[in-house]
Write a protein that holds these residues in place. Structure first.
Motif, PDB file in Angstrom:
ATOM      1  N   LYS B  43     -45.861 -19.039  -7.724  1.00 35.92           N
ATOM      2  CA  LYS B  43     -46.519 -20.978  -7.535  1.00 35.92           C
ATOM      3  C   LYS B  43     -46.056 -22.011  -8.069  1.00 35.92           C
ATOM      4  O   LYS B  43     -45.736 -21.879  -9.841  1.00 35.92           O
ATOM      5  N   ALA B  44     -45.800 -23.320  -7.485  1.00 32.57           N
ATOM      6  CA  ALA B  44     -44.910 -24.030  -8.362  1.00 32.57           C
ATOM      7  C   ALA B  44     -45.431 -24.266  -9.822  1.00 32.57           C
ATOM      8  O   ALA B  44     -44.922 -25.106 -10.841  1.00 32.57           O
ATOM      9  N   ASN B  45     -46.700 -24.988 -10.018  1.00 31.72           N
ATOM     10  CA  ASN B  45     -47.552 -25.386 -10.771  1.00 31.72           C
ATOM     11  C   ASN B  45     -47.585 -23.935 -12.137  1.00 31.72           C
ATOM     12  O   ASN B  45     -47.274 -24.498 -12.992  1.00 31.72           O
ATOM     13  N   TRP B  48     -43.447 -25.016 -13.321  1.00 33.32           N
ATOM     14  CA  TRP B  48     -43.850 -25.982 -13.808  1.00 33.32           C
ATOM     15  C   TRP B  48     -44.280 -26.285 -15.320  1.00 33.32           C
ATOM     16  O   TRP B  48     -43.946 -26.678 -16.564  1.00 33.32           O
ATOM     17  N   ASN B  49     -45.697 -25.490 -16.033  1.00 34.16           N
ATOM     18  CA  ASN B  49     -45.711 -24.960 -16.853  1.00 34.16           C
ATOM     19  C   ASN B  49     -44.943 -24.617 -17.651  1.00 34.16           C
ATOM     20  O   ASN B  49     -44.916 -24.682 -19.067  1.00 34.16           O
ATOM     21  N   ILE B  51     -41.586 -24.260 -17.457  1.00 28.83           N
ATOM     22  CA  ILE B  51     -40.643 -24.768 -17.878  1.00 28.83           C
ATOM     23  C   ILE B  51     -41.403 -25.550 -18.991  1.00 28.83           C
ATOM     24  O   ILE B  51     -40.290 -26.143 -20.375  1.00 28.83           O
ATOM     25  N   ILE B  52     -42.322 -25.943 -18.494  1.00 27.26           N
ATOM     26  CA  ILE B  52     -42.454 -27.520 -19.970  1.00 27.26           C
ATOM     27  C   ILE B  52     -43.317 -27.566 -20.727  1.00 27.26           C
ATOM     28  O   ILE B  52     -42.667 -27.201 -22.094  1.00 27.26           O
ATOM     29  N   PHE B  53     -44.032 -25.982 -21.579  1.00 27.43           N
ATOM     30  CA  PHE B  53     -44.974 -25.894 -22.175  1.00 27.43           C
ATOM     31  C   PHE B  53     -44.355 -24.468 -23.286  1.00 27.43           C
ATOM     32  O   PHE B  53     -44.508 -24.290 -24.349  1.00 27.43           O
ATOM     33  N   TYR B 130     -36.211 -29.876  -6.595  1.00 22.95           N
ATOM     34  CA  TYR B 130     -37.922 -29.449  -7.343  1.00 22.95           C
ATOM     35  C   TYR B 130     -38.433 -30.601  -8.194  1.00 22.95           C
ATOM     36  O   TYR B 130     -40.379 -29.605  -8.446  1.00 22.95           O
ATOM     37  N   PHE B 131     -38.028 -31.111  -9.410  1.00 20.65           N
ATOM     38  CA  PHE B 131     -39.269 -31.568 -10.645  1.00 20.65           C
ATOM     39  C   PHE B 131     -39.008 -33.327 -10.431  1.00 20.65           C
ATOM     40  O   PHE B 131     -38.160 -33.688 -10.366  1.00 20.65           O
TER      41      PHE B 131
END
Lengths: 410, 222
Positions: B43-45, B48-49, B51-53, B130-131
C-alpha cells in the motif's frame, strides 16, 4: 605560488584525515569498556540494588556493597523480574501493604527512554494522522499524510495529491484555535503497533503547544496551556493503557514534566541536574514507584518517587571517564585535538572537535624539536619552511606527520 | 588555445563519459521501476511510512554512481597523459603549465557537473511522480554528499595519475580513500545537512592538488 598553495592544501588535507583516523585507531586499541551500572529500587528492602560488570563478569550487590546471588538479587525486585519470580513461585502476597495481582502488576510496568541524539533527529515533515475512533479493534494506517506548512494539508499517498475537503475542515480548526503556521515540531508515534492513538502534540511557530487527533474524520484540536516559562524541547507521547499521562515533556531548560490526562495539567518531577544534551534518560514505572534514571559517560543518577511524584530516594554514582584513564591522559599529551565526524549524542554528521589542554604543549614541543632536527640536517632555509613550523605549532603530531609526508619542494 | 585543449580533452574522454551517462540513466530508470514495483506490491501509505520513519533510501542504488563516474572520467582523462609521458608535450604548449593543468581539471569538472545535474533531474522527476516535495528535498540533501564524493574522486584521480612517484601516489590514495569513506557514513537521510558546506569546500580545494603533482612531474621528467 599556486604550487605552494597546492602543497599547503595537501598538508591540511592530510592533517584533517589524520586528526579523525589516528585518535580513532588509538582508542580502538586502548579503550576499555566502561559500562554504566544498572540500578533498580527494591520495594522489599526499600533501597537500591545494583548490577554492573567487573571486567567481564556481572556483579550484583545491594547499596551497602554486599554481593548478591542472581536469585537473591531478582527476589529483591519482584516487580521488575516478575516473570522469573512468578515462575519460581517466590512472589510475595503483598508489597508495601498492596496485594499483588499479576495482571495489575504487568499492566502497570512501563518504561520510556529519551536519548540526546533523538531530540534533534531530522524527519521528513509528513505524518500519518491515524483515525483514533475507527470502531476497529486494531489501528489502521490512514491513506493520507498531513503537512503543516501554510495550513493543514492532507496528501493522499496513492495519488500524491492534496485532499481538499479534509484539508479545509482541519485547517479551519487550526486557524479557529489560533495556531500560527507553520508547525515547529511534531511529536507522536506514527505507527499502528500501539494499543490506541493519541495523535500528535504540536508546537506552532509561536512556541505554543497543541494536541491534535482525528476523531471520526473530524479534528480534535486542543491548546495545551503551559506553565509560565516552560518552552517545549522534546515530547514523548506515551499511549499507555493506564492513561495516567499523555506525554513526557522535556523543556528547553532540561526540566521534565508529565502532561496528565486530567485536563492537560503539567505534573512536575523532582529531577535536578538533568541535561537533555548530554544525558540519556530512562523513566520507569511499576505498581508502587516511578523512577527517573539519567546517565552520561561518567555518572549515573536515579531518582525514585512515589506514584504522586514525590521524591523518595536518590542514587548517585560516578566513575572515571575515558578521558581520565591513563590512556586518556596520554592522548591529551599526544593529540592537541581530535576530530570526529560522528558523536553519539548528535543525530548529524558534523565536525566534532575535542580539544586537549596545556598537556598538549608537551606533544607539540616534541614534534617541533623533531622537525627542527630533521630540517637542520637537510639544511633547508627557514624562509622556505617557516609555515611548516606554524602548522606543527597548531596541530602537533598531526602537523609533523603531514609535513614529513608532503615534503618541501625546492 | 583553451578551445583546442577542450577539444583534445573531449576526444580523450567522450566514450567513457557517454558510457557513464548511459549507466547513470540505466540506474535512475532501475530506481523508477523498483519504486513502481514496491508501490504495486504494497500500500502506498506503508511505503511512505517506511521511507519517512524507517528511513528507507529507495535511491540507495545511486549511492556509488557519482563516485564511479568521477573515477572513470578521471582515468580516461589522465591515464593517457602518463603513458609515454605524453603530458610532457602539453607542457611545451604556449600556455603556462598551471593554467594548462587547471584548464584540464576545469573541463572535467564542468562535464561532471553536467552529467550529475542531468542524473539528479531524472531522479527528481522519478521521485515527484510518487512523492511530495518534502521527500525530494531530503533525497537531494542525502544524495549531495555522494555527488561531492564524485568530484573528490575525480580530483584525486587527476593528482594521482600526474604524480610520478609511487610513494606519493600511495599517500594521496590512502588519505583520499579515508576521506571519501566519510561521505558514505550512513545515519539516515539528511544527516549531512550541517557538514556538507565544509565537506564541499575541502573537496573543491582538492582540485588544486594536480598542480603539485604537475610541478613534480615537470621536475622529475626533465
Amino acid at each position: 605560488m599556486l604550487v605552494k598553495t597546492s602543497r599547503n592544501i595537501l598538508i591540511l588535507f592530510v592533517i584533517f584525515v589524520l586528526a579523525i583516523f589516528v585518535p580513532d585507531f588509538y582508542w580502538k586499541i586502548f579503550e576499555k569498556n566502561i559500562r554504566a551500572p544498572f540500578v533498580l529500587y527494591s520495594p522489599v528492602i526499600h533501597d537500591f540494588i545494583i548490577s554492573k560488570f567487573d571486567d567481564k563478569t556481572m556483579v550484583r550487590m545491594d547499596n551497602e556493597g554486599n554481593l548478591l546471588t542472581r536469585d537473591e538479587y531478582e527476589e529483591l525486585e519482584p516487580l521488575f523480574f516478575y516473570r522469573q519470580i512468578v515462575m519460581t513461585g517466590k512472589m510475595p502476597d503483598s508489597l508495601d501493604g498492596m496485594e499483588i495481582d499479576i495482571q495489575e502488576l504487568r499492566r502497570n510496568n512501563f518504561s520510556y527512554r529519551i536519548k540526546p541524539d533523538a531530540i534533534e533527529e531530522p524527519f521528513i515533515q509528513l505524518y500519518p494522522l491515524l483515525e483514533s475512533k475507527s470502531g476497529r479493534a486494531k489501528l489502521e494506517m490512514p491513506d493520507e499524510f498531513i503537512r503543516l506548512q501554510n495550513r493543514c494539508e492532507f496528501i493522499n499517498c496513492e495519488s500524491n495529491e492534496v485532499v481538499e475537503d479534509l484539508s479545509e475542515t482541519f485547517s479551519k480548526a487550526f486557524t479557529d484555535i489560533g495556531f500560527k503556521f507553520p508547525a515547529a515540531k511534531i511529536f507522536g508515534n506514527p505507527t499502528t503497533r500501539k494499543p490506541f492513538d493519541e495523535g500528535y502534540f504540536i508546537t506552532d511557530s509561536a512556541g505554543d503547544l497543541f494536541h491534535l487527533k482525528r476523531v471520526k474524520n473530524k479534528p480534535y484540536l486542543k491548546k495545551v496551556n503551559r506553565p509560565n516559562g516552560v518552552n517545549v524541547k522534546y515530547i514523548v507521547v506515551t499511549e499507555n493503557e493506564r492513561r495516567e499521562f499523555y506525554a513526557i515533556l522535556v523543556s528547553e531548560a532540561s526540566k521534565i514534566y508529565l502532561i496528565s490526562y486530567n485536563d492537560y495539567e503539567f505534573i512536575n518531577t523532582p529531577i535536578e541536574d538533568y541535561d537533555y544534551r548530554v544525558h540519556e534518560l530512562m523513566m520507569r514505572g511499576n505498581i508502587l514507584y516511578r523512577s527517573f534514571t539519567f546517565s552520561s559517560d561518567d555518572m549515573i543518577r536515579m531518582v525514585v518517587t512515589d506514584r504522586e511524584y514525590n521524591k523518595i530516594d536518590q542514587y548517585d554514582e560516578e566513575w572515571i571517564s575515558r578521558e581520565n584513564t591513563s590512556a586518556g591522559k596520554f592522548s591529551k599529551m599526544v593529540f592537541p585535538f581530535t576530530l570526529s565526524i560522528i558523536d553519539a549524542k548528535e543525530p548529524f554528521i558534523n565536525f566534532y572537535f575535542l580539544f586537549s589542554d596545556t598537556r598538549a604543549l608537551i606533544g607539540i614541543f616534541i614534534s617541533l624539536i623533531i622537525a627542527v632536527i630533521l630540517y637542520l640536517r637537510k639544511k633547508i632555509k627557514l624562509k622556505f619552511i617557516w609555515i611548516d613550523y606554524i602548522v606543527i605549532l597548531l596541530t602537533g603530531i598531526f602537523g609533523l606527520i603531514a609535513v614529513l609526508l608532503v615534503r618541501y619542494e625546492e | 588555445m583553451f578551445a583546442s585543449i577542450m577539444y583534445k580533452e573531449w576526444l580523450k574522454i567522450r566514450w567513457t563519459y557517454l558510457g557513464g551517462a548511459v549507466l547513470g540513466v540505466f540506474i535512475v530508470f532501475e530506481i523508477f521501476l523498483n519504486l513502481g514495483q514496491i508501490i504495486e506490491f504494497n500500500k502506498a501509505n506503508s511505503v511512505w511510512n517506511y521511507i519517512i520513519f524507517q528511513k528507507y533510501l529507495f535511491y540507495s542504488d545511486f549511492q556509488f554512481l557519482p563516485a564511479f563516474i568521477g573515477l572513470i572520467v578521471g582515468i580516461a582523462q589522465y591515464f593517457p597523459e602518463i603513458q609515454d609521458k605524453r603530458l610532457k608535450l602539453h607542457l611545451h604548449l604556449p600556455m603556462r603549465e598551471n593554467n594548462l593543468l587547471l584548464s584540464m581539471v576545469a573541463i572535467g569538472t564542468v562535464l561532471l557537473i553536467i552529467i550529475y545535474s542531468f542524473l539528479l533531474i531524472g531522479l527528481s522527476l522519478v521521485t515527484l511522480i510518487y512523492f511530495p516535495y518534502e521527500i525530494l528535498v531530503s533525497l537531494l540533501n542525502t544524495v549531495l554528499p555522494w555527488i561531492v564524493a564524485g568530484f573528490v574522486i575525480y580530483f584525486i584521480a587527476a593528482a594521482l595519475f600526474i604524480e610520478i612517484r609511487w610513494a606519493r601516489r600511495i599517500l594521496i590514495g590512502v588519505i583520499a580513500f579515508a576521506f571519501v569513506s566519510m561521505f558514505y557514513y550512513y545515519m539516515g537521510y539528511d544527516s549531512f545537512n550541517k557538514a556538507i558546506p565544509v565537506f564541499t569546500i575541502i573537496a573543491l580545494s582538492l582540485s588544486l592538488l594536480i598542480l603539485l603533482s604537475g610541478y613534480r612531474f615537470k621536475r622529475g621528467t626533465k
